[in-house]
Design a protein around this motif. Structure first.
Motif, PDB file in Angstrom:
ATOM      1  N   ASP A 280       0.817  -1.228   0.000  1.00  0.00           N
ATOM      2  CA  ASP A 280       0.000   0.000   0.000  1.00  0.00           C
ATOM      3  C   ASP A 280       0.848   1.275   0.000  1.00  0.00           C
ATOM      4  OD1 ASP A 280      -2.400  -1.207  -0.187  1.00  0.00           O
ATOM      5  OD2 ASP A 280      -2.802  -1.268   1.987  1.00  0.00           O
ATOM      6  N   SER A 281       2.082   1.142   0.518  1.00  0.00           N
ATOM      7  CA  SER A 281       2.937   2.335   0.558  1.00  0.00           C
ATOM      8  C   SER A 281       3.706   2.549  -0.722  1.00  0.00           C
ATOM      9  CB  SER A 281       3.922   2.211   1.727  1.00  0.00           C
ATOM     10  OG  SER A 281       4.818   1.122   1.495  1.00  0.00           O
ATOM     11  N   LEU A 282       3.726   1.554  -1.614  1.00  0.00           N
ATOM     12  CA  LEU A 282       4.470   1.708  -2.879  1.00  0.00           C
ATOM     13  C   LEU A 282       3.788   2.728  -3.791  1.00  0.00           C
ATOM     14  CD1 LEU A 282       5.390  -1.990  -3.760  1.00  0.00           C
ATOM     15  CD2 LEU A 282       6.919  -0.183  -2.957  1.00  0.00           C
ATOM     16  N   PRO A 283       4.617   3.542  -4.514  1.00  0.00           N
ATOM     17  CA  PRO A 283       4.036   4.524  -5.454  1.00  0.00           C
ATOM     18  C   PRO A 283       3.626   3.869  -6.769  1.00  0.00           C
ATOM     19  CG  PRO A 283       6.404   4.729  -5.463  1.00  0.00           C
ATOM     20  CD  PRO A 283       6.084   3.700  -4.406  1.00  0.00           C
ATOM     21  N   VAL A 284       3.832   2.573  -6.902  1.00  0.00           N
ATOM     22  CA  VAL A 284       3.451   1.880  -8.123  1.00  0.00           C
ATOM     23  C   VAL A 284       2.228   1.028  -7.846  1.00  0.00           C
ATOM     24  CG1 VAL A 284       5.782   1.875  -9.042  1.00  0.00           C
ATOM     25  CG2 VAL A 284       5.017  -0.024  -7.627  1.00  0.00           C
ATOM     26  N   MET A 285       1.526   0.682  -8.894  1.00  0.00           N
ATOM     27  CA  MET A 285       0.310  -0.110  -8.776  1.00  0.00           C
ATOM     28  C   MET A 285       0.678  -1.583  -8.562  1.00  0.00           C
ATOM     29  SD  MET A 285      -1.728   1.641 -11.970  1.00  0.00           S
ATOM     30  CE  MET A 285      -3.200   0.660 -11.731  1.00  0.00           C
ATOM     31  N   VAL A 286       0.039  -2.206  -7.541  1.00  0.00           N
ATOM     32  CA  VAL A 286       0.229  -3.634  -7.268  1.00  0.00           C
ATOM     33  C   VAL A 286      -1.156  -4.274  -7.185  1.00  0.00           C
ATOM     34  CG1 VAL A 286       1.172  -5.391  -5.733  1.00  0.00           C
ATOM     35  CG2 VAL A 286       2.339  -3.182  -5.975  1.00  0.00           C
ATOM     36  N   CYS A 287      -1.348  -5.335  -7.945  1.00  0.00           N
ATOM     37  CA  CYS A 287      -2.642  -6.031  -7.896  1.00  0.00           C
ATOM     38  C   CYS A 287      -2.427  -7.523  -8.109  1.00  0.00           C
ATOM     39  CB  CYS A 287      -3.624  -5.467  -8.919  1.00  0.00           C
ATOM     40  SG  CYS A 287      -3.141  -5.796 -10.622  1.00  0.00           S
ATOM     41  N   CYS A 288      -3.447  -8.282  -7.714  1.00  0.00           N
ATOM     42  CA  CYS A 288      -3.425  -9.730  -7.937  1.00  0.00           C
ATOM     43  C   CYS A 288      -4.670 -10.071  -8.730  1.00  0.00           C
ATOM     44  CB  CYS A 288      -3.413 -10.484  -6.607  1.00  0.00           C
ATOM     45  SG  CYS A 288      -3.308 -12.283  -6.832  1.00  0.00           S
ATOM     46  N   VAL A 289      -4.504 -10.800  -9.827  1.00  0.00           N
ATOM     47  CA  VAL A 289      -5.616 -11.036 -10.747  1.00  0.00           C
ATOM     48  C   VAL A 289      -5.660 -12.519 -11.096  1.00  0.00           C
ATOM     49  CG1 VAL A 289      -6.620 -10.432 -12.974  1.00  0.00           C
ATOM     50  CG2 VAL A 289      -5.306  -8.730 -11.723  1.00  0.00           C
ATOM     51  N   ASP A 290      -6.893 -13.036 -11.139  1.00  0.00           N
ATOM     52  CA  ASP A 290      -7.120 -14.413 -11.593  1.00  0.00           C
ATOM     53  C   ASP A 290      -8.183 -14.328 -12.655  1.00  0.00           C
ATOM     54  OD1 ASP A 290      -7.605 -17.026 -12.101  1.00  0.00           O
ATOM     55  OD2 ASP A 290      -7.925 -17.606 -10.015  1.00  0.00           O
TER      56      ASP A 290
ATOM     57  N   GLY B 175      -9.483 -16.495 -14.448  1.00  0.00           N
ATOM     58  CA  GLY B 175     -10.463 -17.565 -14.580  1.00  0.00           C
ATOM     59  C   GLY B 175     -11.456 -17.612 -13.420  1.00  0.00           C
ATOM     60  N   ALA B 176     -11.234 -16.785 -12.360  1.00  0.00           N
ATOM     61  CA  ALA B 176     -12.096 -16.812 -11.175  1.00  0.00           C
ATOM     62  C   ALA B 176     -13.325 -15.958 -11.383  1.00  0.00           C
ATOM     63  CB  ALA B 176     -11.306 -16.335  -9.965  1.00  0.00           C
ATOM     64  N   GLU B 177     -14.305 -16.267 -10.522  1.00  0.00           N
ATOM     65  CA  GLU B 177     -15.545 -15.475 -10.577  1.00  0.00           C
ATOM     66  C   GLU B 177     -15.269 -14.052 -10.159  1.00  0.00           C
ATOM     67  OE1 GLU B 177     -20.050 -15.445  -8.620  1.00  0.00           O
ATOM     68  OE2 GLU B 177     -18.609 -17.037  -8.125  1.00  0.00           O
ATOM     69  N   HIS B 178     -14.394 -13.905  -9.182  1.00  0.00           N
ATOM     70  CA  HIS B 178     -13.981 -12.568  -8.730  1.00  0.00           C
ATOM     71  C   HIS B 178     -12.538 -12.389  -9.171  1.00  0.00           C
ATOM     72  CE1 HIS B 178     -17.604 -12.610  -6.326  1.00  0.00           C
ATOM     73  NE2 HIS B 178     -17.245 -13.791  -5.772  1.00  0.00           N
ATOM     74  N   PRO B 179     -12.302 -11.798 -10.361  1.00  0.00           N
ATOM     75  CA  PRO B 179     -10.968 -11.816 -10.972  1.00  0.00           C
ATOM     76  C   PRO B 179      -9.926 -11.014 -10.217  1.00  0.00           C
ATOM     77  CG  PRO B 179     -12.458 -10.431 -12.244  1.00  0.00           C
ATOM     78  CD  PRO B 179     -13.309 -11.116 -11.234  1.00  0.00           C
ATOM     79  N   VAL B 180     -10.281  -9.904  -9.566  1.00  0.00           N
ATOM     80  CA  VAL B 180      -9.290  -9.061  -8.896  1.00  0.00           C
ATOM     81  C   VAL B 180      -9.244  -9.460  -7.434  1.00  0.00           C
ATOM     82  CG1 VAL B 180      -8.560  -6.739  -8.327  1.00  0.00           C
ATOM     83  CG2 VAL B 180      -9.720  -7.179 -10.504  1.00  0.00           C
ATOM     84  N   LEU B 181      -8.074  -9.946  -6.976  1.00  0.00           N
ATOM     85  CA  LEU B 181      -7.927 -10.426  -5.618  1.00  0.00           C
ATOM     86  C   LEU B 181      -7.251  -9.409  -4.718  1.00  0.00           C
ATOM     87  CD1 LEU B 181      -6.708 -14.029  -6.533  1.00  0.00           C
ATOM     88  CD2 LEU B 181      -9.043 -13.246  -6.098  1.00  0.00           C
ATOM     89  N   TYR B 182      -6.465  -8.490  -5.305  1.00  0.00           N
ATOM     90  CA  TYR B 182      -5.819  -7.487  -4.488  1.00  0.00           C
ATOM     91  C   TYR B 182      -5.707  -6.196  -5.315  1.00  0.00           C
ATOM     92  CZ  TYR B 182      -2.330  -4.882  -1.844  1.00  0.00           C
ATOM     93  OH  TYR B 182      -1.668  -3.887  -1.156  1.00  0.00           O
ATOM     94  N   TRP B 183      -5.843  -5.067  -4.635  1.00  0.00           N
ATOM     95  CA  TRP B 183      -5.887  -3.727  -5.303  1.00  0.00           C
ATOM     96  C   TRP B 183      -5.311  -2.729  -4.320  1.00  0.00           C
ATOM     97  CZ3 TRP B 183      -6.816  -3.045 -10.220  1.00  0.00           C
ATOM     98  CH2 TRP B 183      -7.189  -1.783 -10.750  1.00  0.00           C
TER      99      TRP B 183
ATOM    100  N   ASP C 119      -3.360 -12.075 -24.420  1.00  0.00           N
ATOM    101  CA  ASP C 119      -1.932 -11.751 -24.509  1.00  0.00           C
ATOM    102  C   ASP C 119      -1.219 -12.150 -23.230  1.00  0.00           C
ATOM    103  OD1 ASP C 119       0.399 -10.810 -25.519  1.00  0.00           O
ATOM    104  OD2 ASP C 119      -0.055  -8.668 -25.308  1.00  0.00           O
ATOM    105  N   ILE C 120      -1.858 -11.844 -22.029  1.00  0.00           N
ATOM    106  CA  ILE C 120      -1.242 -12.199 -20.744  1.00  0.00           C
ATOM    107  C   ILE C 120      -1.172 -13.720 -20.583  1.00  0.00           C
ATOM    108  CG2 ILE C 120      -1.597 -12.161 -18.258  1.00  0.00           C
ATOM    109  CD1 ILE C 120      -2.480  -9.302 -18.477  1.00  0.00           C
ATOM    110  N   LEU C 121      -2.287 -14.368 -20.900  1.00  0.00           N
ATOM    111  CA  LEU C 121      -2.318 -15.815 -20.744  1.00  0.00           C
ATOM    112  C   LEU C 121      -1.292 -16.495 -21.646  1.00  0.00           C
ATOM    113  CD1 LEU C 121      -6.184 -16.400 -20.471  1.00  0.00           C
ATOM    114  CD2 LEU C 121      -4.485 -16.419 -18.633  1.00  0.00           C
ATOM    115  N   ALA C 122      -1.077 -15.915 -22.801  1.00  0.00           N
ATOM    116  CA  ALA C 122      -0.122 -16.497 -23.724  1.00  0.00           C
ATOM    117  C   ALA C 122       1.304 -16.366 -23.217  1.00  0.00           C
ATOM    118  CB  ALA C 122      -0.254 -15.837 -25.096  1.00  0.00           C
TER     119      ALA C 122
ATOM    120  N   ASP D  37      -3.450 -21.587  -9.942  1.00  0.00           N
ATOM    121  CA  ASP D  37      -4.700 -21.616 -10.696  1.00  0.00           C
ATOM    122  C   ASP D  37      -4.919 -20.334 -11.502  1.00  0.00           C
ATOM    123  OD1 ASP D  37      -5.201 -24.096  -9.557  1.00  0.00           O
ATOM    124  OD2 ASP D  37      -6.266 -23.185  -7.858  1.00  0.00           O
ATOM    125  N   GLY D  38      -3.868 -19.865 -12.126  1.00  0.00           N
ATOM    126  CA  GLY D  38      -4.023 -18.711 -13.015  1.00  0.00           C
ATOM    127  C   GLY D  38      -3.908 -17.375 -12.346  1.00  0.00           C
ATOM    128  N   ARG D  39      -3.594 -17.338 -11.035  1.00  0.00           N
ATOM    129  CA  ARG D  39      -3.434 -16.039 -10.374  1.00  0.00           C
ATOM    130  C   ARG D  39      -2.102 -15.408 -10.775  1.00  0.00           C
ATOM    131  NH1 ARG D  39      -5.167 -17.904  -4.247  1.00  0.00           N
ATOM    132  NH2 ARG D  39      -7.330 -18.478  -4.748  1.00  0.00           N
TER     133      ARG D  39
END
Length: 844
Positions: A46-56, A58-66, A104-107, A141-143
């Motif tokens: 949270d303190s980083l000036p850059v964007m950090v996220c976790c994405v899946d 294939g999941a029903e809820h694709p964004v796991l961290y923001w 493109d990401i999956l590839a 699992d694709g995260r």
């Protein structure tokens, strides 16, 4: 996006997690962080000036961290994104774009770098994000754990740079000026097409080459590159921008002129980096400027006044002559309408017609009256022109050029006056008097009137004019004119014909007695004393009278007979009048016929020369000859020289006749010299008219060249009459003749009252005593005394003396006693033909 972009802080995160890998299953109950994720790591993300996220994906809820940086960039909070099935649709609303980017990401698998995504923020703004996987975090699992960097500003900057580069490149390519860039060593880096074309370079040539490399004959350039290198070095040395004009041969023998700007740039240590050169061809502008300057100079030097107005007819420029002519200076008229110059002499219709022609034809010219600054009204010749815009044909300016006609008008008036009036007396001149007389005679014919035409001539006017001067002569002519005008009756006409000759036309004269009475009255009036130069002078006139219609039915006939009658009156003793007669008319016609015959004789060389011997009295030896012209006319026989010589002088034939006599006599003398008589002289008489026409010197030189005789063997005889005409000019000619070596003799000495004065002014070689003194030498003691005095005078002046008209031995003996050196006359021989004279000399 370039592969060199490295999301900020990625490697720092990888280092922090390298010792403790963990796995995440799904988001916590609050939907903000995955389970079992350490709080310390959450705080770091949270303190980083850059964007950090976790994405899946294939999941029903694709964004796991923001993290917080994602919230700031997207405008969506973690609560709105994490655990939200439509989170990706919020961030990437275009399905096709989202599908393509997801594929493109999956590839790329678990590890990827520098993928650019265009994210749509909550405020509907477009943001460009560079995503990279976080090495060291393993997803299941694709995260995927991703680092993102907002490169919107960076991308926009790059886009603007690319567009600016593209624009600059286009400008660089299409600039009409020569533009090229060189490095600090003078090697070419860039050159636009214009520069390459002028310099004769290809694009490959202008890459890394120096000036001297490009100056080869194989690359013809229109600029002297070696000279350019010198000026570039001077710019480097100065360290400042230089702006100069240069001239260079274009390779075809023509000079081209360039306006050159050189901009040097230096590094921090002062090293040379780049030299930008912008070279503009200003040849056409220079030529145009030169033409403009010349036009301006012509405008200022023009003697015509010129002014230019704008389309509203307001004066915007005047030249110097404008001020000289009008009296107005530029500051007086600039901005004003030219109507300020108007004189008021022309009505509205004049100006309306002028503007109409100017509008239809584009120009107008004509005479116009304007007013100077001092109020004087004067005439001008003006030319007006309308200047139009080429594209629109609208009038932009008017140009007016004008000249002052005042002097011309005055000259025309003077010419008109001179064409009809005599300058000295103010009377009608010959042409005008002839016209008026002709009209008067036509009127007399219609009314059956009788008219007397009188020609009046002043007696001895020439002697008075020569002795007292031309100004005094003019004064006398004016006085005569005034006296004649004072006696005019109704319809009487007076005119000055020429010289001292006047004409008076007396209408209504019924008889010769009445005419004689009127003429006698005029002669008495003109004979009254007149004061000339403070001296009272008695003047007499001679008159000839012809009566209309008895003596002639037209002016020419009438005048000819009156003029002949006037000369008859002079021959009778002057101060007299004479009526015309048929005999006088016959004499005048005969004179004209003699003139025509003489002209033909001269043209056909039908005249001849006779030679009278000149004798040395003491020895009787022939020492020379006098050339005498003779004319044997086929119809008249032998015509006396006393008759045809005056005619030749009056009608202008004496010039040709005198030249022929000189040349023929000189050639004859040459023959006698060649026969052994080298001591012989040749004496030739000169006419006053030859001096008046200024041909004597040239004729003498021509005779000497043609004959080859020595100049001192030729003796020219002059009478006092020659010296009376334009004395200074005659004296100058005589000096030139003396300088040639010609001998000069004064003929008929003693018959003129100023002979001694001429002897004092000019040194003659010989004096000839007139025959009128010689023939009565023995019977008349007075003549003997005159001859004795002349011989004594000549001896005292070192002059030789020749006596003319010696016909008896007694006279010859008396002349020897008086010590006269030479003589000629019938005692020795009459004038002889060349062959007889040669026999006299003993030439067979």
């Amino acid at each position: 996006m370039s592969s060199s972009v490295d999301p900020f802080g990625e490697h720092a995160v990888e280092g922090a997690l390298a010792a403790d890998h963990f796995y995440v299953d799904e988001a916590d109950a609050e939907g903000q962080v995955p389970q079992d994720m350490p709080a310390e790591l959450v705080a770091v993300f949270d303190s980083l000036p850059v964007m950090v996220c976790c994405v899946d994906f294939g999941a029903e809820h694709p964004v796991l961290y923001w993290n917080h940086a994602c919230e700031r960039c997207s405008g969506y909070s973690a609560a709105e994104i994490v655990g939200n099935p439509g989170a990706l649709q919020l961030l990437y609303p275009e399905p096709l774009y989202l599908a393509r980017k997801t594929a493109d990401i999956l590839a790329r698998g678990m590890q990827f770098r520098d993928l650019e995504w265009t994210l749509t923020s909550k405020s509907e703004g477009k943001r460009r994000i560079a995503w990279s996987s976080i090495d060291g975090l393993a997803g299941q699992d694709g995260r995927r754990w991703c680092l993102g960097l907002d490169i919107t500003a960076h991308s926009e900057s790059h886009r603007q740079l690319r567009e600016r580069d593209k624009l600059l490149s286009s400008v660089f390519r299409h600039l009409p000026d020569m533009v090229y860039l060189k490095d600090g060593d003078g090697r070419w880096l860039l050159a636009n097409p214009t520069a390459r074309a002028v310099l004769g370079l290809t694009e490959q040539d202008a890459d890394g080459h120096a000036n001297l490399d490009l100056g080869a004959p194989s690359r013809p350039a229109s600029i002297d590159l070696s000279h350019s290198a010198l000026t570039e070095e001077a710019t480097w040395q100065s360290g400042r921008i230089s702006h100069v004009q240069e001239a260079s041969d274009d390779g075809q023998g023509n000079l081209r002129y360039y306006d050159v700007i050189r901009v040097p740039t230096f590094g921090r240590r002062g090293q040379r980096l780049h030299l930008l050169v912008v070279r503009r061809d200003v040849t056409d502008q220079r030529i145009a400027a030169t033409k403009l300057e010349l036009a301006g100079r012509v405008l200022e030097q023009s003697s015509d006044g010129i002014f230019i107005t704008d389309a509203d007819n307001r004066i915007i420029m005047v030249n110097a002559a404008f001020g000289d002519i009008t009296g107005y200076q530029a500051e007086d008229v600039l901005g004003r309408d030219p109507r300020c110059l108007a004189s008021g002499q022309h009505d509205r219709s004049f100006y309306a017609q002028m503007w109409s022609v100017l509008a239809e034809q584009g120009r107008w010219s004509g005479e116009i009256w304007n007013r100077r600054k001092n109020g004087e009204v004067y005439p001008q010749w003006m030319s007006l022109s309308a200047l139009r815009q080429r594209s629109t044909d609208e009038i932009t300016h008017y140009v007016a050029a004008f000249s002052d006609l005042s002097s011309r008008k005055a000259a025309e008036e003077k010419i008109a006056y001179l064409s009809s009036k005599d300058v000295i007396t103010g009377l009608p001149n010959r042409a005008q008097a002839t016209l008026q007389a002709g009209l008067a005679l036509k009127h007399a014919e219609l009314t059956n009137d009788r008219v007397a035409l009188v020609v009046i001539d002043v007696d001895n006017f020439k002697n008075l004019n020569d002795s007292l001067g031309h100004s005094v002569g003019d004064q006398l002519l004016r006085e005569i004119g005034n006296r004649l005008l004072g006696q005019l009756r109704e319809r009487t006409m007076v005119g000055r014909l020429s010289g001292d000759e006047f004409m008076v036309l007396l209408p209504g004269v019924q008889s010769t007695t009445e005419a004689a009475h009127a003429v006698r009255g005029l002669m008495d009036l003109l004979g009254q004393p007149v004061v000339l130069g403070d001296l009272p002078v008695n003047v007499s006139v001679s008159a000839g009278i012809a009566m209309f219609p008895s003596d002639g039915a037209d002016f020419d006939t009438l005048f000819g007979r009156a003029d002949a009658a006037m000369f008859a009156a002079k021959r009778k003793g002057r101060a007299a009048y004479q009526f015309a007669s048929a005999l006088m008319n016959e004499a005048a016609v005969d004179r004209l016929q003699i003139e025509a015959s003489l002209r033909r004789a001269i043209e056909n060389q039908a005249l001849r020369l006779e030679y009278q011997p000149l004798v040395h009295l003491a020895s009787g030896r022939i020492v020379g000859a006098e050339a005498l012209c003779r004319w044997d006319d086929p119809e008249r026989g032998a015509v006396p020289p006393g008759l045809f010589i005056p005619i030749a002088e009056d009608c202008g034939l004496i010039e040709a006749l005198g030249g022929w006599v000189l040349k023929t006599a000189a050639l004859q003398l040459r023959q006698w010299h060649d026969a052994g008589h080298t001591e012989m002289m040749m004496a030739v008489n000169l006419s006053a008219r030859q001096f008046q026409r200024g041909v004597v010197l040239q004729q003498v030189e021509d005779a000497l060249v043609a004959s080859g005789i020595a100049p001192d063997r030729l003796e020219l005889e002059l009478t006092e009459t020659v010296l009376l005409h334009d004395g200074d000019a005659v004296m100058a000619t005589l000096r030139r003749l003396k300088a040639l070596g010609i001998k000069l003799s004064m003929d008929d000495f003693g018959t003129g009252y100023s002979s001694l004065a001429y002897l004092r002014r000019f040194k003659f070689d010989k004096i000839k005593i007139d025959r009128s003194f010689v023939c009565d030498l023995i019977e008349d003691p007075d003549n003997a005394a005159i001859v004795r005095g002349i011989i004594s005078l000549a001896q005292s002046l070192g002059l030789s003396v020749l006596a003319e008209g010696v016909e008896t031995e007694a006279i010859a003996q008396r002349l020897r006693h008086l010590q006269c050196t030479f003589a000629q006359g019938y005692l020795f021989d009459r004038p002889l033909r060349p062959e007889a004279f040669g026999a006299r000399l003993g030439i067979s």
